[in-house]
Design a protein around this motif. Structure first.
Motif, mmCIF file in Angstrom:
data_model
loop_
_atom_site.group_PDB
_atom_site.id
_atom_site.type_symbol
_atom_site.label_atom_id
_atom_site.label_comp_id
_atom_site.label_asym_id
_atom_site.label_seq_id
_atom_site.Cartn_x
_atom_site.Cartn_y
_atom_site.Cartn_z
ATOM 1 N N ILE A 34 12.842 26.554 11.125
ATOM 2 C CA ILE A 34 11.609 26.252 10.395
ATOM 3 C C ILE A 34 12.009 25.700 9.030
ATOM 4 C CG2 ILE A 34 9.458 27.146 9.433
ATOM 5 C CD1 ILE A 34 9.631 29.462 11.423
ATOM 6 N N ASP A 35 11.581 24.504 8.707
ATOM 7 C CA ASP A 35 11.924 23.893 7.427
ATOM 8 C C ASP A 35 10.789 24.076 6.420
ATOM 9 O OD1 ASP A 35 14.344 22.929 8.453
ATOM 10 O OD2 ASP A 35 13.380 21.098 9.203
ATOM 11 N N ILE A 36 11.136 24.382 5.191
ATOM 12 C CA ILE A 36 10.138 24.388 4.122
ATOM 13 C C ILE A 36 9.586 22.969 3.984
ATOM 14 C CG2 ILE A 36 9.707 24.813 1.683
ATOM 15 C CD1 ILE A 36 10.343 27.319 3.276
ATOM 16 N N GLY A 37 8.269 22.854 3.949
ATOM 17 C CA GLY A 37 7.631 21.542 3.888
ATOM 18 C C GLY A 37 7.307 20.973 5.250
ATOM 19 N N ALA A 38 7.747 21.659 6.317
ATOM 20 C CA ALA A 38 7.450 21.181 7.668
ATOM 21 C C ALA A 38 5.995 21.451 8.019
ATOM 22 C CB ALA A 38 8.364 21.866 8.678
ATOM 23 N N SER A 39 5.499 20.718 8.999
ATOM 24 C CA SER A 39 4.123 20.899 9.465
ATOM 25 C C SER A 39 4.110 21.717 10.755
ATOM 26 C CB SER A 39 3.460 19.544 9.722
ATOM 27 O OG SER A 39 3.334 18.801 8.528
ATOM 28 N N ILE A 40 3.198 22.677 10.818
ATOM 29 C CA ILE A 40 2.963 23.459 12.034
ATOM 30 C C ILE A 40 1.467 23.462 12.291
ATOM 31 C CG2 ILE A 40 3.102 25.729 13.120
ATOM 32 C CD1 ILE A 40 5.625 26.278 11.580
ATOM 33 N N ALA A 41 1.072 23.107 13.510
ATOM 34 C CA ALA A 41 -0.339 23.157 13.889
ATOM 35 C C ALA A 41 -0.699 24.591 14.231
ATOM 36 C CB ALA A 41 -0.613 22.240 15.074
ATOM 37 N N CYS A 42 -1.713 25.119 13.548
ATOM 38 C CA CYS A 42 -2.174 26.495 13.753
ATOM 39 C C CYS A 42 -3.582 26.446 14.331
ATOM 40 C CB CYS A 42 -2.160 27.258 12.434
ATOM 41 S SG CYS A 42 -0.516 27.352 11.657
ATOM 42 N N SER A 43 -3.675 26.661 15.649
ATOM 43 C CA SER A 43 -4.946 26.524 16.373
ATOM 44 C C SER A 43 -5.614 25.193 16.058
ATOM 45 C CB SER A 43 -5.881 27.698 16.083
ATOM 46 O OG SER A 43 -5.440 28.850 16.775
ATOM 47 N N GLY A 44 -4.778 24.149 16.028
ATOM 48 C CA GLY A 44 -5.281 22.797 15.870
ATOM 49 C C GLY A 44 -5.317 22.282 14.452
ATOM 50 N N VAL A 45 -4.906 23.100 13.479
ATOM 51 C CA VAL A 45 -4.959 22.706 12.071
ATOM 52 C C VAL A 45 -3.537 22.487 11.558
ATOM 53 C CG1 VAL A 45 -5.748 23.340 9.767
ATOM 54 C CG2 VAL A 45 -7.009 24.126 11.779
ATOM 55 N N CYS A 46 -3.258 21.296 11.068
ATOM 56 C CA CYS A 46 -1.940 20.970 10.525
ATOM 57 C C CYS A 46 -1.785 21.634 9.161
ATOM 58 C CB CYS A 46 -1.790 19.456 10.397
ATOM 59 S SG CYS A 46 -0.225 18.938 9.657
ATOM 60 N N LEU A 47 -0.794 22.540 9.040
ATOM 61 C CA LEU A 47 -0.539 23.245 7.788
ATOM 62 C C LEU A 47 0.935 23.097 7.409
ATOM 63 C CD1 LEU A 47 -2.576 26.505 8.478
ATOM 64 C CD2 LEU A 47 -3.259 24.571 7.040
ATOM 65 N N THR A 48 1.218 23.211 6.111
ATOM 66 C CA THR A 48 2.567 23.017 5.583
ATOM 67 C C THR A 48 3.221 24.351 5.277
ATOM 68 O OG1 THR A 48 1.926 20.895 4.606
ATOM 69 C CG2 THR A 48 3.908 21.947 3.739
ATOM 70 N N VAL A 49 4.444 24.522 5.761
ATOM 71 C CA VAL A 49 5.211 25.738 5.510
ATOM 72 C C VAL A 49 5.677 25.753 4.055
ATOM 73 C CG1 VAL A 49 7.296 27.032 6.109
ATOM 74 C CG2 VAL A 49 5.980 25.870 7.907
ATOM 75 N N VAL A 50 5.352 26.842 3.318
ATOM 76 C CA VAL A 50 5.748 26.952 1.915
ATOM 77 C C VAL A 50 6.764 28.069 1.686
ATOM 78 C CG1 VAL A 50 3.600 25.949 1.085
ATOM 79 C CG2 VAL A 50 3.756 28.428 1.375
#
Length: 207
Positions: A34-50
């Motif tokens: 998991i990269d900081i700043g990477a995008s992960i879709a959470c139940s269809g919502v694109c969110l950024t890992v901080v």
């Protein structure tokens, strides 16, 4: 960019209201991947890992959820204990197993009914009037981050539409869709191609 193929179910472990909503989500991932700043879709919502941490198979990552995102997604999904369908962003060379998904929720739909047909789970979901023109039989749609094929569409008198999906046992098991009940809300993202075609159609009508 995503494909709508869920790789894990995560759990909201913490939810803190700051300027935005800060969530800590636990998942059976390897934090090293998991990269900081990477995008992960959470139940269809694109969110950024901080932020991230944990151990392989028992990882956690933090995301910030804006008020705009909360207002456009289904109620309850950002609360502590909520289960979320997770998909890391598509990497160059990955298989496009579902369809092109942006991770931008278009609207919130509502489950009308669910019943077992054979081994599958038949779901009927109602989409609001503004989204009805984009939903077509045998077309693609994303429901809570899961890429699915629309089997049938039935237009309603108020302009909304009901669309039917068949959820196979594997999909019901590895996503949150198998737990849906009548009255539950779901995040919907229409096929990106349908969005462009509708825009082109509108421009052609003006000329």
């Amino acid at each position: 960019m995503f494909t709508g193929i869920v790789t894990a179910i995560g759990t909201v472990a913490e939810a803190q209201q700051r300027g935005d909503l800060r969530l800590r989500i636990t998942a059976p991932f390897d934090p090293a991947r998991i990269d900081i700043g990477a995008s992960i879709a959470c139940s269809g919502v694109c969110l950024t890992v901080v932020a991230k941490g944990g151990e392989p198979g028992d990882a956690w990552f933090d995301v910030d959820v804006s008020g705009e995102t909360v207002s456009r997604t289904h109620s309850g999904m950002w609360e502590k204990g909520a289960k979320l369908n997770l998909e890391p962003s598509l990497r160059l060379g990955d298989e496009l197993g579902g369809h092109i998904v942006t991770g931008h929720v278009d609207c919130v739909g509502e489950v009308v009914s669910g019943e077992v047909i054979g081994d599958s789970w038949k779901l009927i979901i109602r989409a609001p009037q503004e989204m009805a023109p984009y939903i077509a039989g045998k077309g693609s749609i994303t429901v809570n981050g899961v890429s699915l094929t629309v089997n049938e569409v039935e237009d309603q008198a108020d302009g909304a539409c009901d669309f039917m999906l068949n959820i196979i046992p594997h999909t019901a098991e590895v996503t949150t869709l198998g737990a849906l009940e009548a009255g539950d809300q779901v995040n919907l993202e229409i096929d990106v191609l349908a969005r462009y075609l509708k825009r082109m159609q509108g421009l052609a009508a003006q000329n």
